[in-house]
Design an enzyme around this catalytic site. Structure first.
Site, short mmCIF file in Angstrom:
data_model
loop_
_atom_site.label_atom_id
_atom_site.label_comp_id
_atom_site.label_asym_id
_atom_site.label_seq_id
_atom_site.Cartn_x
_atom_site.Cartn_y
_atom_site.Cartn_z
N LYS C 83 0.86 -1.18 0.00
CA LYS C 83 0.00 0.00 0.00
C LYS C 83 0.90 1.23 0.00
O LYS C 83 1.95 1.25 0.66
CB LYS C 83 -0.88 -0.02 1.26
CG LYS C 83 -1.94 1.08 1.32
CD LYS C 83 -2.83 0.90 2.55
CE LYS C 83 -3.94 1.93 2.63
NZ LYS C 83 -4.81 1.72 3.80
N SER C 158 -9.77 1.82 2.94
CA SER C 158 -8.85 2.58 2.12
C SER C 158 -7.84 1.74 1.35
O SER C 158 -7.24 2.22 0.39
CB SER C 158 -8.09 3.58 2.99
OG SER C 158 -7.24 2.91 3.90
N SER C 182 -9.99 -0.58 7.09
CA SER C 182 -9.40 -0.35 5.77
C SER C 182 -8.74 -1.57 5.13
O SER C 182 -8.37 -1.51 3.96
CB SER C 182 -8.39 0.79 5.83
OG SER C 182 -9.05 2.02 5.84
#
Lengths: 479, 83, 491
Positions: C83, C158, C182
């Protein structure tokens, strides 16, 4: 100052702790490096980096707490103080707010009347220093140097117990002395390692309620503290007496103009939005830790002063001066222990001749060109009548110039005092013979003339005759 | 403002409207009985670990300043600050 | 079990490990195959912010050499993506934000370091909601990510890029972060397996902070077995993070065999109240039945304050974020406004231009709840309610080993559908936020489909119960095939 007004002062002293690395990072705290060469990613507030607390700062804060008879908190918490400023890279300063590491301390100073006075210490908390902004080197810009960012500070907050600028300075000196005794700070004021903010207010004598205070920021010398506070007191009294009101604000002391002025520009709504720093956990100390720190406490100035009075028979005022710094007290003790001379004589020499030379050269006692053992050697020669006090000063100067030990100088310069009574007697005889008129006057009762004869004998001997012996022999011969 | 954020024209009405909805939403917390409840700052009940006082960082200024928008002589530059 | 005949991109980490060890293919071949796949699907999915092809091939070659020398680490030669809020030295690290669109990290995050040291090959950095603030991946400065199951839909957020990349079989495993759901919510919406470990289990060093007391790194994979493998490498104490836990890491892989027989599974009544889509509820109940049939015992538990978890979170998280994001000021790194008039203008414009609307909202909310006069009513109050919620979980875990329920209230929703109403968007995380507030581990695994879209089952355990969660999930995945289903266009 008008007797009608009572002055109320509290100090916030920022002491830089003498650690090798920063409070939350492994960057060096050494002073004077090129800009930003000692600012690591943590100090720069880089994305993703995290603070880890330096063990030494905790130990140092605890040591200070114990030295001022305070409570060392078994649990203290770091909080974030949020505000934007270019020398504050994260946009918040990590500090302690609700739960500081040290609370409820005290120390004692002499008030303006010379009486012992207790000053409360509200709290002492750990925090990180900010960086520095340079405004003069660039045309349209300010330069930011973050080397100082993250340097550990202990902020020591007093109760509003101080009643004059002189008391404030006495308190600040005492704290200065203590942190250096504890070896937790170098106390270097030029480098900003020891500085303070002063909260000053005035109120009509007898009034309970405190007046509105102004905070004078960033005072970095004892002299400035005294002058800034005195200026501020007069300013506030004038404002009130002119029918105005003192505004609660931050002020800056301008040493060139010797005045304080408002820093309203920087003020704006000061809402620091303190909250516990989620990157750091509560600092928990157990009794074993606190006791281990207690075991490292040195003898502190007050205790040392008392001991000097009791053990060496010193005058209290002299003991106080000698114990201002640990180095000076240690120096004194070496001299006093080594010499056969009177301990008060040793004190007189250190407070007098030695201190004035050190001051003149602007050096510390550790750097003295005459070591404690050497000074003891000089005092020994006074004690055993080898030289007089007057000659001793000459020897002292020669020692300072590096001519050798007291004995070497006395020998080389032939300064050994004449103590042979026979030799002195013959000189005395010659002097009386050369001044028959004065001798007759003396004998007729003008005893003041003894001084004249002593002077003559000393002149003949180049100051080397033992004055007491000269006195005695003269008296005998003139009878 | 405290947050040091400039909102574009037209953005601010929307922001204010949404902010007030968020504040209304979190206002339901007020009803929770929390007398005698200790505030919780951390999920785990741990205490701070301490690091030895050692210098472990080396100078990386020039490398790190490659990310900086404006520097000179090793300093980070900002518009002149008037004190 | 996935095997030899499968295309490389369809194989799990476990299967690829066996293939590499057996010499069926090299890490370079594997890397090239997946890079080609990433390149071809990037325009449609937008799962990546940066693709590090060159670096990946270098790492793959090195991994092949290391393997030949007999020194292969546990992830040697296996492809992985991070990420884009994990700092990667020499590689752009944007956090999905304009304010960091030029930021090249000078250092590696602890997670990146550990995974690299185990021999993994990084293929790129995945797209995400800006600073991890969002549940749909729409707040990214780099544009939304498409859900591989239906490109008009959001993959959740997210960690939407990570979830989409794993679901689309572009890569077998991705790291993610989970502050309020997330990892778990996008895993649920994309039919992948996502675990958020106990707070403090994985170092936060180098993981750009959103809300420091809630953030935790984890993984998104296609099976619990793979999650165990990757998490085992990532977990462990790190002296650079004061909140990292010094607690031994169990062998998660070895624990997978533990049967669910006798496992006490708590079922929270409030989780099935209004708000949960009927179809989703049915799939979750099916999953609970499957566990029960395998010998698990279902126990009703009550979390009386769980209904306050979302408002609590939307005080605590913005408060911390408002302070964490103050460092983005245009002075030392990141976006700086052009020709600032003065210091204030530099700050306000750099931040105004650099941050998107959702980040601004949260920074402003956080500034508000911490400000003088509101601190007690909001921030302190929320911290107290957080304590109550945490205590509820503690009480529940005295009676049960895990708590099971839905991960998200609905299946994937359309991009743009919820952007107008922040509250509706926030309620996406209604089932996941509690674990963050209490610092508990949680895992989401696929448990069926509703109208063709994946549904997630969430298991939450007490602190440090990752091994139990992974084993339970693995056992469930031995009994079901939901986790093996790939979106039609990506088989």
């Amino acid at each position: 100052m008008s007797g009608h007004w009572e002055v109320v002062i509290g100090l916030e002293i920022h002491t830089q702790l003498a650690t090798k690395s920063k409070i939350f990072s492994g960057a060096s705290t050494a002073y004077g490096a090129d800009p930003n060469t000692q600012a690591c990613l943590v100090d720069l507030g880089y994305p993703g980096v995290l603070p880890v607390l330096n063990a030494e700062v905790v130990r140092m804060a605890a040591k200070f707490g114990l030295a001022v008879n305070a409570t060392v908190a078994r649990r203290s918490v770091f909080a974030r103080k949020n505000y934007f400023y270019p020398d504050l890279p994260k946009g918040y300063q990590i500090s302690q707010y609700e739960l500081p590491i040290v609370e409820y301390g005290e120390l004692f100073i002499r008030d303006d009347e010379g009486r012992e006075k207790r000053v409360g210490i509200t709290r002492a908390h750990l925090e990180e220093d900010a960086g520095k902004s340079v405004h003069t080197s660039f045309a349209k810009s300010s330069g930011i140097d973050l080397n100082r960012a993250g340097t550990p500070l202990l902020e020591i907050v007093s109760e509003p117990d101080l009643r004059s600028a002189r008391e404030a300075v006495a308190y600040m000196r005492k704290i200065h002395s203590i942190v250096r005794y504890l070896e937790i700070s170098d106390g270097n004021m030029q480098e900003g390692s020891f500085r303070c903010d002063a909260n000053v207010s005035v109120r009509p004598r007898g009034q309970e309620e405190l007046g509105t205070r102004a905070e004078i920021k960033n005072l970095n010398s004892f002299r400035f503290v005294e002058r800034a506070i005195n200026f501020e007191i007069e300013r506030q009294i004038e404002v009130i007496e002119d029918g105005g009101e003192v505004v609660q604000e931050t002020r800056l002391y301008d040493s060139d103009k010797d005045e304080t002025r408002s820093m309203r520009s920087k003020e704006e709504a000061n809402d620091y939005r303190y909250f516990p720093d989620p990157d750091l956990l509560p600092v928990e100390l157990d009794d074993a830790f606190v006791e281990a720190v207690r075991a490292t406490l040195p003898e502190l100035p007050d205790a040392k002063q008392e001991r000097f009075v009791a053990h060496y028979g010193l005058k209290a005022a002299d003991a106080e001066i000698l114990t201002t710094s640990r180095a000076q007290a240690d120096y004194y003790e070496v001299v006093a222990e080594k010499t056969s001379a009177n301990a008060q004589l040793a004190a007189n020499w250190i407070i007098g001749d030695l201190s004035s030379l050190l001051n003149k050269e602007g050096i510390d006692i550790q750097e003295s060109r005459i070591g404690a053992a050497d000074l003891a050697g000089l005092l020994d020669r006074i004690a055993d009548n080898t030289i007089s006090g007057k000659i001793a000063k000459e020897v002292f100067d020669a020692m300072w110039s590096g001519e050798g030990s007291a004995d070497q100088i006395i020998e080389a310069r032939g300064l050994k005092q004449i103590t042979d009574s026979g030799a002195i007697e013959s000189i005395v005889d010659a002097v009386i013979e050369a001044n028959p008129g004065q001798a007759a006057e003396y004998r007729s009762g003008k005893e003041k003339l003894l001084g004249f004869f002593v002077g003559q004998v000393m002149k003949e001997t180049g100051g080397k005759a033992n004055p007491a012996q000269v006195n005695q022999i003269l008296k005998e011969k003139l009878e | 403002m405290l947050a040091r954020l400039r909102l574009e024209d037209g953005e601010s009405d929307d922001v204010v409207e949404k902010l007030s909805r968020i504040v209304d939403f979190v206002d339901q917390l007020q009803a929770a009985p929390t007398d005698d409840v200790l505030p919780m700052a951390h999920p785990l009940n741990m205490s701070q670990r301490l690091r030895a006082d050692e210098v472990t960082e080396i100078d990386q200024r020039d490398f790190v300043q490659e990310n900086a928008p404006s520097t000179e002589g090793g300093y980070y530059l900002v518009p002149k600050v008037i004190e | 079990m996935a095997g030899k005949d499968q295309a490389l991109h369809m194989r799990t980490l476990a299967s690829l490990t066996r293939g590499l060890a057996a010499g069926e293919f090299s890490s370079r071949e594997l890397t090239e195959a997946l890079l080609a796949r990433i390149e071809s699907h990037q325009p449609a999915l937008n799962a990546f912010i940066t693709i590090t092809a060159e670096l990946a091939l270098l790492q793959a070659d090195r991994a092949d050499k290391v393997r030949a020398a007999g020194n292969a680490g546990p992830l040697n030669g296996l492809p992985i993506v991070h990420k884009d809020l994990f700092c990667t030295q020499g590689v752009l690290t944007t956090c999905g934000s304009r304010i960091l669109d030029n930021f090249v990290s000078p250092y590696d995050a602890a997670v990146v370091e550990r995974v690299a040291a185990a021999g993994a090959v990084m293929l790129g950095k995945t797209n995400m909601d800006e600073f991890a603030m969002g549940s749909s991946n729409e707040t990214s400065y780099f544009g939304p990510v498409a859900n591989p199951w239906d490109k008009k839909l959001s993959p959740g957020g997210s960690s939407g890029g990570s979830a989409a990349a794993v679901a689309a079989r572009l890569v077998p495993a991705a790291t993610g972060t989970d502050t309020g759901g997330s990892i778990r919510q996008p895993a649920a919406l994309t039919g992948t397996t996502g675990i958020k470990p106990t707070y403090g289990r994985v170092s936060r060093y180098g993981m750009v902070a959103f809300a420091s007391s809630l953030d935790q790194a984890g993984v998104i994979t296609r099976s619990a077995e793979d999650a165990a493998m990757l998490l085992g490498v990532m977990a462990g104490h790190d002296g650079r993070d004061s909140t990292s836990v010094d607690h031994p890491v169990p062998d998660y892989g070895a624990a997978l065999g533990k049967s669910v027989k006798g496992l006490k599974v708590g079922v929270v009544r409030q989780h099935f109240d209004e708000g949960l889509d009927d179809e989703c509820a049915a799939r979750v109940k099916d999953a609970l039945k499957t566990l029960e049939d395998a010998g698990a015992e279902l126990v009703d538990v009550d979390l009386p304050n769980i209904g306050l978890s979302v408002p609590t979170y939307y005080v605590v998280a913005p408060a911390e974020c408002s302070s964490n994001l103050s460092r983005f000021d245009g002075v030392r790194f990141g976006h700086r406004a052009e020709d600032p008039e003065d210091l204030l203008d530099l700050y306000c414009r750099s931040r105004g231009e650099g941050f998107g609307a959702e980040v601004k909202r949260r920074v402003m909310t956080g500034t508000y709840v911490l400000s003088a006069g509101y601190y007690d009513a909001y921030y302190l109050k929320a911290q107290k309610v957080r304590q109550l919620i945490s205590q509820d979980f503690k009480n529940a875990f005295e009676r049960v080993d895990v708590i099971a329920g839905p991960t998200a209230p609905t299946t994937a929703f359309a991009i743009g559908e919820k952007t107008d109403d922040p509250i509706t968007m926030y309620l996406n995380d209604i089932y996941t936020i509690g674990a963050n507030l209490a610092g508990l581990p949680g895992i989401s695994i696929p448990c069926g489909f509703a109208a063709g879209l994946p549904v997630g089952l969430q298991l939450v355990g007490p602190h440090f119960a990752e091994a139990t969660l992974l084993a339970s999930a693995h056992q469930y995945q031995q009994m079901t095939d939901w986790h093996l289903e790939a979106p039609g266009d990506f088989e």
